[in-house]
Design an enzyme around this catalytic site. Structure first.
Site, PDB file in Angstrom:
ATOM      1  N   ASP A 114      -6.985  -6.081   4.255  1.00  0.00           N
ATOM      2  CA  ASP A 114      -6.313  -4.781   4.278  1.00  0.00           C
ATOM      3  C   ASP A 114      -6.301  -4.187   5.683  1.00  0.00           C
ATOM      4  O   ASP A 114      -7.358  -3.866   6.237  1.00  0.00           O
ATOM      5  CB  ASP A 114      -7.073  -3.841   3.318  1.00  0.00           C
ATOM      6  CG  ASP A 114      -6.397  -2.490   3.136  1.00  0.00           C
ATOM      7  OD1 ASP A 114      -5.299  -2.286   3.687  1.00  0.00           O
ATOM      8  OD2 ASP A 114      -6.990  -1.643   2.440  1.00  0.00           O
ATOM      9  N   ASP A 128      -4.630   3.903  -2.018  1.00  0.00           N
ATOM     10  CA  ASP A 128      -5.716   4.273  -1.113  1.00  0.00           C
ATOM     11  C   ASP A 128      -6.162   5.711  -1.350  1.00  0.00           C
ATOM     12  O   ASP A 128      -5.392   6.644  -1.129  1.00  0.00           O
ATOM     13  CB  ASP A 128      -5.234   4.165   0.342  1.00  0.00           C
ATOM     14  CG  ASP A 128      -5.081   2.727   0.782  1.00  0.00           C
ATOM     15  OD1 ASP A 128      -6.065   1.980   0.698  1.00  0.00           O
ATOM     16  OD2 ASP A 128      -3.963   2.358   1.218  1.00  0.00           O
ATOM     17  N   HIS A 149      -8.285   1.548  -4.106  1.00  0.00           N
ATOM     18  CA  HIS A 149      -9.242   1.368  -3.008  1.00  0.00           C
ATOM     19  C   HIS A 149      -9.860   2.725  -2.703  1.00  0.00           C
ATOM     20  O   HIS A 149      -9.222   3.586  -2.101  1.00  0.00           O
ATOM     21  CB  HIS A 149      -8.469   0.802  -1.797  1.00  0.00           C
ATOM     22  CG  HIS A 149      -9.276   0.654  -0.549  1.00  0.00           C
ATOM     23  ND1 HIS A 149      -8.690   0.425   0.680  1.00  0.00           N
ATOM     24  CD2 HIS A 149     -10.613   0.681  -0.322  1.00  0.00           C
ATOM     25  CE1 HIS A 149      -9.635   0.324   1.601  1.00  0.00           C
ATOM     26  NE2 HIS A 149     -10.804   0.487   1.025  1.00  0.00           N
ATOM     27  N   HIS A 163      -1.295  -1.320  -4.287  1.00  0.00           N
ATOM     28  CA  HIS A 163      -2.545  -0.872  -3.663  1.00  0.00           C
ATOM     29  C   HIS A 163      -2.502   0.643  -3.455  1.00  0.00           C
ATOM     30  O   HIS A 163      -1.562   1.172  -2.855  1.00  0.00           O
ATOM     31  CB  HIS A 163      -2.690  -1.604  -2.324  1.00  0.00           C
ATOM     32  CG  HIS A 163      -3.987  -1.387  -1.626  1.00  0.00           C
ATOM     33  ND1 HIS A 163      -5.128  -2.104  -1.931  1.00  0.00           N
ATOM     34  CD2 HIS A 163      -4.337  -0.551  -0.613  1.00  0.00           C
ATOM     35  CE1 HIS A 163      -6.111  -1.725  -1.139  1.00  0.00           C
ATOM     36  NE2 HIS A 163      -5.669  -0.773  -0.331  1.00  0.00           N
ATOM     37  N   MET A 187     -11.776  -5.186   5.266  1.00  0.00           N
ATOM     38  CA  MET A 187     -10.975  -4.270   6.092  1.00  0.00           C
ATOM     39  C   MET A 187     -10.725  -4.923   7.445  1.00  0.00           C
ATOM     40  O   MET A 187     -11.667  -5.291   8.150  1.00  0.00           O
ATOM     41  CB  MET A 187     -11.709  -2.941   6.303  1.00  0.00           C
ATOM     42  CG  MET A 187     -11.764  -2.026   5.092  1.00  0.00           C
ATOM     43  SD  MET A 187     -10.179  -1.652   4.311  1.00  0.00           S
ATOM     44  CE  MET A 187      -9.220  -1.000   5.682  1.00  0.00           C
ATOM     45  N   SER A 224       0.845  -1.202   0.000  1.00  0.00           N
ATOM     46  CA  SER A 224       0.000   0.000   0.000  1.00  0.00           C
ATOM     47  C   SER A 224       0.874   1.244   0.000  1.00  0.00           C
ATOM     48  O   SER A 224       1.589   1.528   0.957  1.00  0.00           O
ATOM     49  CB  SER A 224      -0.904   0.006   1.230  1.00  0.00           C
ATOM     50  OG  SER A 224      -1.522   1.273   1.324  1.00  0.00           O
ATOM     51  N   MET A 231      -8.741   8.646  -0.172  1.00  0.00           N
ATOM     52  CA  MET A 231      -9.605   9.044   0.962  1.00  0.00           C
ATOM     53  C   MET A 231     -10.099  10.467   0.747  1.00  0.00           C
ATOM     54  O   MET A 231      -9.340  11.330   0.308  1.00  0.00           O
ATOM     55  CB  MET A 231      -8.797   9.005   2.263  1.00  0.00           C
ATOM     56  CG  MET A 231      -8.158   7.664   2.542  1.00  0.00           C
ATOM     57  SD  MET A 231      -7.190   7.738   4.041  1.00  0.00           S
ATOM     58  CE  MET A 231      -6.447   6.106   4.035  1.00  0.00           C
ATOM     59  N   MET A 282     -12.007   5.081  -0.706  1.00  0.00           N
ATOM     60  CA  MET A 282     -12.693   5.311   0.573  1.00  0.00           C
ATOM     61  C   MET A 282     -13.346   6.677   0.460  1.00  0.00           C
ATOM     62  O   MET A 282     -12.950   7.647   1.111  1.00  0.00           O
ATOM     63  CB  MET A 282     -11.676   5.258   1.725  1.00  0.00           C
ATOM     64  CG  MET A 282     -11.226   3.840   2.027  1.00  0.00           C
ATOM     65  SD  MET A 282      -9.699   3.781   2.963  1.00  0.00           S
ATOM     66  CE  MET A 282      -8.536   3.780   1.602  1.00  0.00           C
TER      67      MET A 282
HETATM   68  C1  DX5 Z   1      -6.313   1.981   5.502  1.00  0.00           C
HETATM   69  C2  DX5 Z   1      -5.889   1.609   4.111  1.00  0.00           C
HETATM   70  C3  DX5 Z   1      -4.827   0.585   4.068  1.00  0.00           C
HETATM   71  C4  DX5 Z   1      -3.526   1.001   4.714  1.00  0.00           C
HETATM   72  C5  DX5 Z   1      -2.897  -0.238   5.279  1.00  0.00           C
HETATM   73  O1  DX5 Z   1      -7.450   2.755   5.470  1.00  0.00           O
HETATM   74  O2  DX5 Z   1      -6.990   1.095   3.379  1.00  0.00           O
HETATM   75  O3  DX5 Z   1      -4.587   0.121   2.752  1.00  0.00           O
HETATM   76  O4  DX5 Z   1      -2.642   1.624   3.831  1.00  0.00           O
HETATM   77  O5  DX5 Z   1      -1.790   0.126   6.000  1.00  0.00           O
HETATM   78  P1  DX5 Z   1      -1.087  -0.839   7.058  1.00  0.00           P
HETATM   79  O6  DX5 Z   1      -0.679  -2.078   6.318  1.00  0.00           O
HETATM   80  O7  DX5 Z   1       0.050  -0.029   7.545  1.00  0.00           O
HETATM   81  O8  DX5 Z   1      -2.113  -1.163   8.129  1.00  0.00           O
HETATM   82 ZN    ZN Z   2      -6.543   0.124   1.397  1.00  0.00          ZN
END
Ligand code: DX5
Ligand code: ZN
Length: 219
Positions: free
Chosen positions: A178, A38, A69, A36, A140, A11, A40, A71
């Site tokens: 994740d 992310d 991903h 991956h 998650m 990620s 947000m 969010m």
């Molecule tokens: C959290 C993200 C994850 C995050 C995971 O909201 O969706 O993908 O980057 O990070 P680690 O592996 O550090 O928990």
């Molecule tokens: Zn993620």
């Protein structure tokens, strides 16, 4: 028993953003199969990460499957833009989609693989009417919004319930997990049903991230 094929998806949220090109090159050299990403929005989750301009440059540099991903609220308003930015897999949160079935069809009609993410409190049964339509279920294992959190142990029985649901419907969705994955808990997560392991801090804060990816791949 034949060893299970595990896909590792580092990620990028945990990468050094001042060295993004080097970080992507490291992932390219590694045994990771997916990257991956992310996204947000500060509304669906209480944090803001990066968006389209960053992702379109990262996907051009990456030689891996780009696993985005989302969010965010109203992901349907952005699906086409993420496809243009180079997403191969686009995952939306079930909790953010009033018309989840329609959102899934939209993603597939744009030529991407469709993923659905579930927050820790969301039961897997919510997917029973769409499980055959989707390519990935992203479970998650922390509350979304931040990297570096601790794995929630109730995820393990949830993964078993999801595997049973997939089998019952003769579906082919991959199970992606994740949040909070480490070299110590990865084997148990795979044993419970995971096909894809997302790892942020475990990979990017390691002194030898490629070796950690290899270790996760071979749990
Ligand atoms: C959290 C993200 C994850 C995050 C995971 O909201 O969706 O993908 O980057 O990070 P680690 O592996 O550090 O928990
Ligand atoms: Zn993620």
């Amino acid at each position: 028993m034949e060893k299970k094929h595990v896909i590792v998806a580092p990620s990028l949220l945990a990468a050094n953003f001042l060295e993004l090109a080097k970080e992507v090159d490291m992932v390219n050299r590694s045994e990771a199969e997916w990257l991956h990403l992310d996204v947000m929005d500060g509304r669906f989750v209480p944090n803001i990460s990066f968006g389209l301009p960053v992702i379109s440059q990262v996907t051009r540099r990456a030689s891996k499957v780009c696993d985005v991903h989302l969010m965010i609220e109203h992901p349907e308003q952005y699906a086409e833009a993420f496809q243009k930015a180079g997403a191969h897999i686009l995952t939306v949160h079930a909790e953010a989609c009033v018309h989840l079935h329609r959102n899934i069809q939209q993603i597939k009609s744009l030529g991407m693989k469709a993923g659905v993410a579930l927050n820790p409190h969301t039961p897997v049964q919510i997917l029973e009417n769409v499980i055959r339509d989707i390519d990935v279920v992203l479970v998650m294992s922390v509350n979304p919004g931040f990297g570096g959190q601790t794995f929630i142990p109730q995820t393990l029985p949830k993964l078993r319930r999801l595997r049973a649901l997939i089998n019952e419907h003769q579906a082919h969705a991959l199970i992606e997990v994740d949040g909070g994955i480490t070299v110590d808990n990865a084997a148990g997560i795979v044993e419970a049903g995971a096909d894809v392991l997302v790892a942020g801090n475990t990979v990017f804060s390691a002194s030898n991230p490629e070796a950690i990816i290899k270790q996760l791949r071979n749990v």
